[in-house]
Design an enzyme around this catalytic site. Structure first.
Site, mmCIF file in Angstrom:
data_model
loop_
_atom_site.group_PDB
_atom_site.id
_atom_site.type_symbol
_atom_site.label_atom_id
_atom_site.label_comp_id
_atom_site.label_asym_id
_atom_site.label_seq_id
_atom_site.Cartn_x
_atom_site.Cartn_y
_atom_site.Cartn_z
ATOM 1 N N GLY A 182 0.820 -1.206 0.000
ATOM 2 C CA GLY A 182 0.000 0.000 0.000
ATOM 3 C C GLY A 182 0.849 1.248 0.000
ATOM 4 N N ASN A 183 0.218 2.382 0.237
ATOM 5 C CA ASN A 183 0.955 3.655 0.276
ATOM 6 C C ASN A 183 0.314 4.581 1.304
ATOM 7 O OD1 ASN A 183 -1.056 5.475 -1.124
ATOM 8 N ND2 ASN A 183 -0.810 3.871 -2.668
ATOM 9 N N ARG A 184 0.891 5.751 1.472
ATOM 10 C CA ARG A 184 0.511 6.641 2.568
ATOM 11 C C ARG A 184 -0.601 7.627 2.237
ATOM 12 N NH1 ARG A 184 4.206 6.037 6.534
ATOM 13 N NH2 ARG A 184 6.291 5.331 5.917
ATOM 14 N N SER A 185 -1.267 7.471 1.120
ATOM 15 C CA SER A 185 -2.303 8.445 0.779
ATOM 16 C C SER A 185 -3.494 8.352 1.731
ATOM 17 C CB SER A 185 -2.777 8.226 -0.661
ATOM 18 O OG SER A 185 -3.798 9.145 -0.959
#
Ligand code: CTP
Ligand code: CA
Length: 227
Positions: A33-36
């Site tokens: 995943g990512n930090r958005s």
């Protein structure tokens, strides 16, 4: 913040906004995943609705309440986000790709949980995800008139404007909102500062401020291109 005074310059327009960050399954319990956080995408949805637009918000893993006046479609992975965005954008005036789409996904997500064994773990093979923004740009180059305005986002750490300009051209979008990452800005923060790159026009600087201000600056440019 009072939205009652917002201009109604998007009345009768349909806008599709993607927000959040995709999750790419490794196995049933793990993902890449990512930090958005989705905050900027939700600000875009809220402000577009306030300016009279019909809003479809494609939300990838966002832990925020639904913005008033938007139809929310929830997705998880890049492939799901692509399906939802392409379906909603077939007749949309505007598409804004504010979501952080994972560039890669595990090639072979496991059907059951990967167990820890005595040896070292197996590597995870990755494959590229489709580039949804570039796909929208290509379709339009091929003569499909919709969406009339295509907006991308980019978070860059180095050579911010040069990288942004190259991305704008490569992906065939009309506007590209470039954020500089770091200094307490962008991911998960209420404030943002951005430069809106305009195809065939001068860049517009949006000073540090609430994400609603960045959103309104984007809609100002969009409304100008639609009229
Ligand atoms: N984007 C997309 N589909 C992808 C990757 C990105 O639609 N598979 C969109 C994003 O939503 C964003 C824009 O493309 O609006 C730019 O994303 P970015 O990650 O900055 O661009 P990339 O082309 O993936 O380049 P890189 O990550 O290498 O900088
Ligand atoms: Ca990327």
């Amino acid at each position: 913040r009072i939205l009652r005074g917002a201009p109604h310059d998007l009345a009768g327009r349909t806008v599709v906004i993607s927000a959040g960050g995709t999750r790419e399954a490794i196995d049933p319990v793990r993902f890449i995943g990512n930090r958005s956080s989705g905050l900027q995408g939700y600000a875009l949805a809220r402000t577009a609705a306030a300016r009279g637009a019909e809003v479809v918000l494609v939300a990838a893993n966002v832990a925020l309440p639904d913005p008033a006046g938007a139809k929310v479609v929830r997705v998880e992975s890049a492939l799901e986000l692509r399906e939802a965005v392409l379906a909603a954008s077939a007749s949309a005036d505007v598409v804004v790709m504010a979501a952080a789409v994972a560039d890669f996904r595990p090639a072979d997500p496991r059907g059951s949980k990967i167990k820890k064994t005595s040896g070292e773990p197996d590597p995870i093979d990755l494959v590229k995800n489709p580039d949804i923004l570039a796909e929208l740009g290509e379709r339009r180059r091929d003569g499909v008139p919709y969406p009339r305005v295509i907006v991308g986002f980019a978070a860059e750490t180095d050579d911010v404007l040069a990288n942004g300009q190259a991305k704008l051209e490569r992906k065939g979008c009309d506007l590209l909102v470039v954020n500089q990452v770091g200094g307490g800005l962008a991911f998960g923060t209420p404030d943002n500062a951005a430069t809106v790159l305009v195809a065939g026009g001068q860049p517009v600087e949006v000073p540090r401020g609430p994400k609603d201000d960045v959103a309104d600056a984007v809609w100002d440019q969009v409304a100008a291109r639609l009229s």
